[in-house]
Scaffold this active site. Sequence first.
Site, short mmCIF file in Angstrom:
data_model
loop_
_atom_site.label_atom_id
_atom_site.label_comp_id
_atom_site.label_asym_id
_atom_site.label_seq_id
_atom_site.Cartn_x
_atom_site.Cartn_y
_atom_site.Cartn_z
N ASP A 38 -3.10 -8.65 -1.20
CA ASP A 38 -2.51 -8.07 0.00
C ASP A 38 -1.00 -8.28 0.05
O ASP A 38 -0.41 -9.02 -0.75
CB ASP A 38 -3.15 -8.67 1.25
CG ASP A 38 -4.51 -8.06 1.56
OD1 ASP A 38 -4.85 -7.03 0.96
OD2 ASP A 38 -5.23 -8.63 2.40
N LYS A 59 -0.88 -3.57 3.04
CA LYS A 59 -0.23 -2.62 3.94
C LYS A 59 0.92 -3.32 4.63
O LYS A 59 0.86 -4.51 4.93
CB LYS A 59 -1.21 -2.05 4.96
CG LYS A 59 -1.87 -3.08 5.87
CD LYS A 59 -2.84 -2.39 6.82
CE LYS A 59 -3.48 -3.38 7.79
NZ LYS A 59 -4.37 -4.34 7.11
N MET A 172 -0.06 -11.10 14.90
CA MET A 172 0.09 -9.63 14.94
C MET A 172 0.34 -9.13 16.36
O MET A 172 -0.21 -8.12 16.79
CB MET A 172 -1.14 -8.95 14.34
CG MET A 172 -1.40 -9.33 12.89
SD MET A 172 -3.02 -8.81 12.26
CE MET A 172 -4.12 -9.97 13.12
#
Length: 252
Positions: A38, A59, A172
């Site tokens: 990742d 991502k 996040m």
Amino acid sequence: MLINNPKLTVVGAGPGDIELFTLKGVKALQSANVVLYDALVNPELLDYAQDAELIFVGKRKGCYAYQQEQINDLIISRANSHGHVVRLKGGDPFIFGRGAEEMEIAAAAGLEVAMVPGISSSLAVPAYQNIPLTKRGSAESFWVITGTTKDHKLSNDVTLASQSSATVVILMGMSKLGEIVNLFTASGKREVPVAIIQNGTTAEERIGIGTIETIQSVVEALKLTNPSIIVIGEVVRHRAQLLNLQLEYNAV
């Protein structure tokens, strides 16, 4: 040709500092035939997988190298064709990392599955800035909450957390900072200290300290962005208290 014993090992890469990676994780990478890694993984870790095919599937800022369904397909197809697939994910894969979901899909496809925990950024990043998540007299418990759910909304648990005296760690959550501030303000927490730590445990680490009332101005002034962790609670004061004790000792 299909492999007789296809296997998936989900490995936690830790928060960023390569020295926080586990020995068990090193051994998993050394035995891997394929590594799917990742965006938040320290690229130096890939040096342990010298004999493996390396595939970036991460991502950043909404840009996907692969959609989740494609990653699932890669896990199964590469395990069946190559053998041991390591899924290398930042932090701990069982804390908002989809590690459990990927293991379920792999097991349903007949793969052997294993898990190597990683040190979660929710614990390590505040610790690197001398912020304990619990401390006698300040916090008896802590919440770790995702700031953005799969529906791209702020988790309802943030509302519950804002009403408690616990330390609150939000991952996040930078895009929802305004909503978070409003919830804590509505709960009478305007003066509660807040730390926002960007790129924690890495050479690019940056931190902003404020209160619920001031933290948005701090973020704007310092231009803090993702990836960042939000820490809310009285324990944030420990960082300054520790520094003051050191200064007082050195002044003697």
